[in-house]
Motif scaffolding. Structure first.
Motif, PDB file in Angstrom:
ATOM      1  N   TRP A  71      38.081  -8.023  24.322  1.00  0.00           N
ATOM      2  CA  TRP A  71      37.003  -6.975  24.063  1.00  0.00           C
ATOM      3  C   TRP A  71      37.032  -5.779  25.122  1.00  0.00           C
ATOM      4  O   TRP A  71      36.893  -4.579  24.709  1.00  0.00           O
ATOM      5  CB  TRP A  71      35.636  -7.852  24.140  1.00  0.00           C
ATOM      6  CG  TRP A  71      35.061  -8.314  22.842  1.00  0.00           C
ATOM      7  CD1 TRP A  71      35.600  -9.299  22.084  1.00  0.00           C
ATOM      8  CD2 TRP A  71      33.956  -8.014  22.340  1.00  0.00           C
ATOM      9  NE1 TRP A  71      34.984  -9.693  21.156  1.00  0.00           N
ATOM     10  CE2 TRP A  71      33.993  -8.630  21.161  1.00  0.00           C
ATOM     11  CE3 TRP A  71      33.068  -6.837  22.435  1.00  0.00           C
ATOM     12  CZ2 TRP A  71      32.919  -8.536  20.403  1.00  0.00           C
ATOM     13  CZ3 TRP A  71      31.784  -6.993  21.698  1.00  0.00           C
ATOM     14  CH2 TRP A  71      31.815  -7.510  20.546  1.00  0.00           C
ATOM     15  N   ARG A  72      37.529  -6.254  26.254  1.00  0.00           N
ATOM     16  CA  ARG A  72      37.463  -4.857  27.540  1.00  0.00           C
ATOM     17  C   ARG A  72      38.693  -4.253  27.092  1.00  0.00           C
ATOM     18  O   ARG A  72      38.508  -2.864  27.335  1.00  0.00           O
ATOM     19  CB  ARG A  72      37.807  -5.539  29.037  1.00  0.00           C
ATOM     20  CG  ARG A  72      36.549  -6.481  29.300  1.00  0.00           C
ATOM     21  CD  ARG A  72      36.713  -6.700  30.895  1.00  0.00           C
ATOM     22  NE  ARG A  72      37.858  -7.461  31.357  1.00  0.00           N
ATOM     23  CZ  ARG A  72      37.646  -8.931  31.420  1.00  0.00           C
ATOM     24  NH1 ARG A  72      36.794  -9.469  30.910  1.00  0.00           N
ATOM     25  NH2 ARG A  72      38.835  -9.673  31.406  1.00  0.00           N
ATOM     26  N   VAL A  73      39.696  -4.771  26.471  1.00  0.00           N
ATOM     27  CA  VAL A  73      41.071  -3.983  26.078  1.00  0.00           C
ATOM     28  C   VAL A  73      40.377  -2.919  25.297  1.00  0.00           C
ATOM     29  O   VAL A  73      40.719  -1.708  25.132  1.00  0.00           O
ATOM     30  CB  VAL A  73      41.911  -4.561  25.502  1.00  0.00           C
ATOM     31  CG1 VAL A  73      43.015  -3.826  24.929  1.00  0.00           C
ATOM     32  CG2 VAL A  73      42.519  -5.418  26.792  1.00  0.00           C
ATOM     33  N   LEU A  74      39.710  -3.289  24.014  1.00  0.00           N
ATOM     34  CA  LEU A  74      39.049  -2.550  23.133  1.00  0.00           C
ATOM     35  C   LEU A  74      37.947  -1.450  23.482  1.00  0.00           C
ATOM     36  O   LEU A  74      38.242  -0.419  22.805  1.00  0.00           O
ATOM     37  CB  LEU A  74      38.491  -3.449  22.072  1.00  0.00           C
ATOM     38  CG  LEU A  74      37.977  -2.813  20.735  1.00  0.00           C
ATOM     39  CD1 LEU A  74      39.205  -2.035  19.903  1.00  0.00           C
ATOM     40  CD2 LEU A  74      37.377  -3.775  19.851  1.00  0.00           C
ATOM     41  N   ASP A  75      37.127  -1.911  24.484  1.00  0.00           N
ATOM     42  CA  ASP A  75      36.105  -1.114  24.807  1.00  0.00           C
ATOM     43  C   ASP A  75      36.859   0.057  25.664  1.00  0.00           C
ATOM     44  O   ASP A  75      36.373   1.167  25.566  1.00  0.00           O
ATOM     45  CB  ASP A  75      35.414  -1.807  25.917  1.00  0.00           C
ATOM     46  CG  ASP A  75      33.907  -0.906  25.956  1.00  0.00           C
ATOM     47  OD1 ASP A  75      33.129  -0.982  25.195  1.00  0.00           O
ATOM     48  OD2 ASP A  75      33.814  -0.688  27.216  1.00  0.00           O
ATOM     49  N   ARG A  76      38.036  -0.233  26.630  1.00  0.00           N
ATOM     50  CA  ARG A  76      38.506   0.876  27.469  1.00  0.00           C
ATOM     51  C   ARG A  76      39.175   1.935  26.348  1.00  0.00           C
ATOM     52  O   ARG A  76      39.090   3.203  26.460  1.00  0.00           O
ATOM     53  CB  ARG A  76      39.563   0.147  28.224  1.00  0.00           C
ATOM     54  CG  ARG A  76      38.982  -0.280  29.370  1.00  0.00           C
ATOM     55  CD  ARG A  76      40.038  -0.391  30.408  1.00  0.00           C
ATOM     56  NE  ARG A  76      41.394  -1.508  29.974  1.00  0.00           N
ATOM     57  CZ  ARG A  76      41.491  -2.675  30.298  1.00  0.00           C
ATOM     58  NH1 ARG A  76      40.412  -3.230  30.630  1.00  0.00           N
ATOM     59  NH2 ARG A  76      42.389  -3.409  29.596  1.00  0.00           N
ATOM     60  N   ARG A  77      39.823   1.426  25.293  1.00  0.00           N
ATOM     61  CA  ARG A  77      40.552   2.318  24.364  1.00  0.00           C
ATOM     62  C   ARG A  77      39.449   3.143  23.560  1.00  0.00           C
ATOM     63  O   ARG A  77      39.772   4.370  23.563  1.00  0.00           O
ATOM     64  CB  ARG A  77      41.561   1.344  23.305  1.00  0.00           C
ATOM     65  CG  ARG A  77      41.851   2.098  22.198  1.00  0.00           C
ATOM     66  CD  ARG A  77      43.102   3.178  22.778  1.00  0.00           C
ATOM     67  NE  ARG A  77      43.503   3.888  21.656  1.00  0.00           N
ATOM     68  CZ  ARG A  77      44.386   4.733  21.840  1.00  0.00           C
ATOM     69  NH1 ARG A  77      44.669   5.458  22.999  1.00  0.00           N
ATOM     70  NH2 ARG A  77      45.165   5.343  20.800  1.00  0.00           N
ATOM     71  N   LEU A  78      38.301   2.575  23.197  1.00  0.00           N
ATOM     72  CA  LEU A  78      37.403   3.217  22.501  1.00  0.00           C
ATOM     73  C   LEU A  78      36.506   4.346  23.300  1.00  0.00           C
ATOM     74  O   LEU A  78      35.773   4.977  22.867  1.00  0.00           O
ATOM     75  CB  LEU A  78      36.429   2.270  21.850  1.00  0.00           C
ATOM     76  CG  LEU A  78      37.078   1.688  20.622  1.00  0.00           C
ATOM     77  CD1 LEU A  78      36.271   0.494  19.956  1.00  0.00           C
ATOM     78  CD2 LEU A  78      37.503   2.580  19.514  1.00  0.00           C
ATOM     79  N   GLY A  79      36.695   4.190  24.713  1.00  0.00           N
ATOM     80  CA  GLY A  79      36.150   5.123  25.632  1.00  0.00           C
ATOM     81  C   GLY A  79      37.148   6.135  25.613  1.00  0.00           C
ATOM     82  O   GLY A  79      36.509   7.416  26.081  1.00  0.00           O
TER      83      GLY A  79
END
Length: 209
Positions: free
Chosen positions: A136-144
């Protein structure tokens, strides 16, 4: 006509959402995995791995299993949701493979140990819940950095989103992942996603944060 063999799982929903997004006509064949219908000999001819989803394209007789392969096929068939310019094409493939190798199998293990078999293995619960949060953190960073995982809305988003829709099973809190929340809601509001969410008619509501 696409013959779709599916059930109400994240992998199954990928394909029904994709079919709604690209506007191809399709017919649903429910494969009730709670009653082991995936082991029926007739289904084995379509899906040699006894897994849903699977499709048969009546235009050419091609049958395919594996949700990622099906998404790629439908995108190529219709020329939609998989930009072919460089490097967009490979950015989409990159994040699709990330889902297939990470989000799918590891969140699936969270569902197995934390949601459906709690107390069976404290080690497994801790291991997979920790990995879920990391993904989820990987995805959140990408979507930032971008609106959708590969830039524009694509099959990569369609592959990832149904897994994130099981957020209630994954020991995560959307408050900790604001970019994922923004992305999740935007996709959930798409009419094609709403139509493709429950094509077997179980009557489940699309979960919202």
């Amino acid at each position: 006509m696409i013959e779709l063999y599916t059930w109400m799982t994240p992998n199954g929903q990928k394909v029904s959402i994709m079919l709604e997004e690209v506007g191809l006509p399709y017919r649903v064949h429910p494969i009730d995995i709670t009653r082991d219908h995936q082991f029926d000999p007739a289904f084995l001819k379509v899906s040699p791995n006894n897994k849903i989803p699977a499709i048969v394209d009546t235009d050419n007789g091609l049958h395919l299993m594996e949700s990622g392969a099906i998404l790629l096929y439908l995108a190529e068939k219709t020329g939609k949701l998989w930009g072919q310019d460089f490097p967009t094409k490979w950015r989409v493939v990159e994040w699709l493979m990330w889902q297939m190798g990470g989000i799918g199998p590891f969140l699936g293990q969270v569902h197995h140990f934390v949601k459906f078999n709690p107390g069976k293995s404290a080690y497994a619960e801790e291991r997979y819940a920790k990995e879920a949060k990391r993904l989820w953190r990987v995805l959140d960073r990408r979507l930032g950095e971008v609106e959708y995982v590969a830039g524009d809305y694509s099959i990569a988003d369609i592959a990832i989103w149904p897994w994130i829709s099981r957020f209630a099973w994954q020991t995560v809190d959307f408050a900790d992942y604001p970019h994922v929340k923004r992305w999740y809601v935007a996709i959930a509001e798409r009419p094609a996603v709403q139509r493709g969410w429950d094509v077997i008619g179980e009557g489940r509501k699309l979960p919202m944060p």
